[in-house]
Design an enzyme around this catalytic site. Structure first.
Site, PDB file in Angstrom:
ATOM      1  N   ASN A  40       0.803  -1.217   0.000  1.00 37.68           N
ATOM      2  CA  ASN A  40       0.000   0.000   0.000  1.00 37.68           C
ATOM      3  C   ASN A  40       0.843   1.278   0.000  1.00 37.68           C
ATOM      4  O   ASN A  40       0.333   2.371   0.205  1.00 37.68           O
ATOM      5  CB  ASN A  40      -0.946   0.015   1.211  1.00 37.68           C
ATOM      6  CG  ASN A  40      -1.674  -1.306   1.355  1.00 37.68           C
ATOM      7  OD1 ASN A  40      -1.453  -2.035   2.313  1.00 37.68           O
ATOM      8  ND2 ASN A  40      -2.487  -1.634   0.366  1.00 37.68           N
TER       9      ASN A  40
ATOM     10  N   VAL B 165       1.245   6.942   0.047  1.00 32.04           N
ATOM     11  CA  VAL B 165       0.561   5.985   0.910  1.00 32.04           C
ATOM     12  C   VAL B 165      -0.891   5.859   0.488  1.00 32.04           C
ATOM     13  O   VAL B 165      -1.568   6.871   0.301  1.00 32.04           O
ATOM     14  CB  VAL B 165       0.609   6.465   2.376  1.00 32.04           C
ATOM     15  CG1 VAL B 165      -0.035   5.445   3.297  1.00 32.04           C
ATOM     16  CG2 VAL B 165       2.037   6.761   2.802  1.00 32.04           C
ATOM     17  N   CYS B 166      -1.361   4.627   0.320  1.00 30.01           N
ATOM     18  CA  CYS B 166      -2.787   4.455   0.031  1.00 30.01           C
ATOM     19  C   CYS B 166      -3.521   4.171   1.324  1.00 30.01           C
ATOM     20  O   CYS B 166      -3.537   3.053   1.808  1.00 30.01           O
ATOM     21  CB  CYS B 166      -3.025   3.325  -0.970  1.00 30.01           C
ATOM     22  SG  CYS B 166      -4.734   3.314  -1.514  1.00 30.01           S
ATOM     23  N   LEU B 167      -4.076   5.206   1.898  1.00 33.74           N
ATOM     24  CA  LEU B 167      -4.849   5.066   3.129  1.00 33.74           C
ATOM     25  C   LEU B 167      -6.095   5.911   2.910  1.00 33.74           C
ATOM     26  O   LEU B 167      -5.986   7.109   2.653  1.00 33.74           O
ATOM     27  CB  LEU B 167      -4.015   5.577   4.321  1.00 33.74           C
ATOM     28  CG  LEU B 167      -4.673   5.511   5.699  1.00 33.74           C
ATOM     29  CD1 LEU B 167      -4.959   4.072   6.088  1.00 33.74           C
ATOM     30  CD2 LEU B 167      -3.777   6.149   6.752  1.00 33.74           C
TER      31      LEU B 167
ATOM     32  N   CYS C  18      -4.909   4.047  -4.850  1.00 31.81           N
ATOM     33  CA  CYS C  18      -4.580   2.766  -5.483  1.00 31.81           C
ATOM     34  C   CYS C  18      -5.360   2.586  -6.781  1.00 31.81           C
ATOM     35  O   CYS C  18      -4.901   1.919  -7.700  1.00 31.81           O
ATOM     36  CB  CYS C  18      -4.816   1.618  -4.521  1.00 31.81           C
ATOM     37  SG  CYS C  18      -6.405   1.679  -3.723  1.00 31.81           S
TER      38      CYS C  18
END
Ligand SMILES: [Zn+2]
EC number: 2.3.2.34
Lengths: 182, 435
Positions: free
Chosen positions: A102, A109-111, B213
């Site tokens: 992630n 950051v994929c949050l 993402c």
């Protein structure tokens, strides 16, 4: 306007400040960050560092997970908070180049709460809890590093080995990573 | 009865004010909603004497300037740091092709002054943050036609901070207009008296965002490819160049990067202008919505200045008008409540007399004893300095040395100190008074 002013006089509590000053006022963003910092619960696995203590809008958070696959690593995140906080989320990046599904090689950051699910009622504590969780439960569903996500999904053992070797400063599939071991 | 019979001098014929014939007629007599002591001479005088500040000379600003000038206001300032882009010309009607590249504030001011003789508009090509309180103190009313929430918040906090109980003129009504597509709002704020922009921050939906993402792995729309180029690829490949969304070379780079990405994923529709729109977060603007919102802002200003009719924002009454034109037509006016824990207007700074020879540590101890606060783990700062933070630990270590220092060394008379404590939802703000 005179009518409004007489209402103002009635409304005003007697102990309010008199006279204004030309001095700069603490901004709403500073005030909110100050409040959030007073409520941070960092525990034993996190520390903060303020390169300039007078500037609370820019700091780093160091995370040293004490369990999970990333145990014993030292990970640093930069927090850059704008004057538009909390309308806008803080900008958070990982300083080291790490192998994580992630987090991409640039440190993005994929949050969800750092982006699409950010709300002004969320605070800095929510963000650091989220970061902590990423190291305990890396997830293959939100990949920023596709190779790492595939490894995690297909072969958890291989993923574990890759994490350890990347944390030691080794390379995975020809990509070299920063050493982050204590 | 014909109104003319009552006030022949006000019908404009044979007077020196033919231009204001109809406005004078409205203002010439008290009505059902005017104040009991309404004096027909005052309104027109008030309009002439009023100094209006218009912030923003874009879609809303053009409308607002035109409306004020045509309503008889003669002293107007306008602030806008932007220059005119060709894409503005469809709705920002004070600008022409030949003006592209020039300052919005200057061109708008020139145009309106030429069209409405006698109206004086000062243009300022700068940020609102470049002006100080002395500057803002000269105005009767401040009207914002902005698309930036940050600028609104700054203006709001400044006007709240200027209110001085010793000086009635320090209370400046703030009128704020905003539009997004077919929707818009206008609101009136009496700083410190009624709900402010900061109290109302939750009325602004945060910018819709796509998960990072998704951008990185499975883009589905042309916008996803542009965001990817903007957020991820730029940092990767041009790390050392600060992205300037007004630089055509930068937009072209993003456009080409996004286009290549779109082709890879078989997505159609990436264009240069879409790239510009996504990167600059351009909200679709509709000229008629701007006109509706600007008109309502100017009408409220007119009513406040003339006291000819009840206006939006009267304390404890409605202060917020929503216009919803995207599904039918719906308007709703309500009272947005002032928030006690608003960081700007909720807890106004109180005077705090201190001895400049005493230490910061003594001040912290006195906070622990103050009846209203009893602060046990305070974090306190000024705009410039972190004075003392109990938490987090690293800041405590960096600032505990200050506890021994004298207040006179660290603070200046009149400076604001803000104190937060985990035990309180509100913050405490003090104005330091050396005694
Ligand atoms: Zn407020």
């Amino acid at each position: 306007m005179l009518k409004i002013w007489s209402m103002k006089q009635q409304q005003q509590k007697s102990d309010a400040a008199s006279g204004q000053s030309k001095k700069k006022k603490v901004t709403a963003a500073q005030l909110r960050v100050q409040k959030d910092l007073s409520e941070l619960s960092l525990g034993t696995t996190m520390t903060t560092h303020f390169p300039n203590p007078d500037d609370i809008l820019n700091f780093t958070l160091t995370l040293t997970p004490d369990e999970g696959l990333y145990k014993s690593g030292i990970f640093t995140f930069t927090f850059a908070i704008s004057q538009n906080f909390p309308h806008e989320p803080p900008k958070v990046k990982c300083k080291e180049k790490i192998y994580h599904p992630n987090i991409d090689l640039e440190g993005n950051v994929c949050l969800n709460i750092l982006r699409e699910d950010w709300k002004p009622v969320l605070n800095l504590n929510a963000v650091i809890v989220g970061l902590q969780f990423l190291f305990l439960e890396p997830n293959a569903q939100d990949p920023l590093n596709k190779d790492a996500a595939n490894d995690l999904q297909q072969d958890r053992d291989r993923f574990r080995r890759n994490v350890r070797s990347a944390m030691g400063g080794g390379s995975v599939r020809g990509e070299s990573f920063d050493r982050v071991m204590k | 009865m014909q109104p003319e019979a009552l006030a022949p001098a006000m019908n404009g014929e044979g007077t020196d004010r033919p231009r204001w014939k109809y406005m004078d007629r409205i203002l010439s007599r008290p009505g059902g909603y005017t104040d009991e002591d309404y004096d027909p001479d005052t309104p027109a005088n008030n309009i002439e004497a009023a100094k209006i500040l218009v912030i923003g000379a874009g879609g809303l600003g053009c409308e607002i300037l035109k409306n004020f000038a045509l309503s008889g206001f003669k002293n107007i300032d306008v602030i806008d740091m932007d220059t005119i882009d060709v894409s503005n010309l469809n709705r920002q009607f004070l600008f022409r092709q030949k003006d592209v590249g020039k300052s919005k504030a200057s061109v708008a001011a020139e145009f309106v002054m030429k069209r409405v003789p006698g109206c004086k508009i000062n243009a300022h090509i700068c940020k609102i943050q470049d002006m100080d309180e002395d500057y803002y103190m000269q105005f009767t009313i401040v009207v914002c036609g902005l698309d930036s929430i940050e600028a609104r918040r700054w203006m709001n906090a400044t006007l709240v901070g200027m209110v001085d109980m010793e000086n009635p003129d320090s209370l400046k009504p703030l009128i704020d207009g905003g539009t997004e597509g077919f929707k818009g709002q206008s609101r009136v704020i009496f700083p410190t008296m009624t709900s402010c922009i900061e109290c109302q921050l939750d009325m602004h939906a945060p910018r819709a965002a796509v998960p990072l993402c998704t951008l990185a792995t499975i883009p589905r729309q042309p916008q996803h490819c542009i965001e990817w180029a903007h957020i991820i690829k730029w940092d990767e490949e041009r790390k050392d160049i600060q992205l300037d969304t007004d630089d055509p070379e930068h937009i072209t780079w993003l456009y080409q990067t996004a286009l290549a990405r779109a082709q890879e994923f078989g997505i159609a529709g990436v264009t240069y202008s879409m790239t510009q729109g996504v990167v600059k977060n351009i909200i679709p603007a509709i000229a008629s919505t701007n006109a509706i919102i600007a008109a309502s802002c100017c009408n409220e200003a007119f009513k406040i200045v003339t006291s000819s009719a009840p206006f939006l924002g009267n304390p404890e009454q409605n202060n917020y008008m929503l216009y919803t034109g995207d599904s039918g037509v719906y308007t709703y006016t309500f009272e947005h409540q002032k928030k006690d824990d608003c960081p700007v207007c909720g807890n106004l700074p109180k005077d705090l007399p201190v001895n400049p020879q005493s230490t910061l540590g003594e001040l912290v101890e006195s906070f622990a004893e103050r009846p209203e606060s009893q602060l046990k783990k305070p974090n306190m700062r000024t705009e410039e300095k972190t004075l003392f933070y109990s938490a987090p630990e690293s800041l405590r270590q960096q600032t505990e040395g200050n506890l021994k220092r004298k207040l006179g060394e660290m603070l200046v008379d009149g400076e604001e100190v803000a104190v937060s404590d985990p035990a309180f939802t509100i913050d405490f703000r003090y104005k330091i008074r050396f005694s």
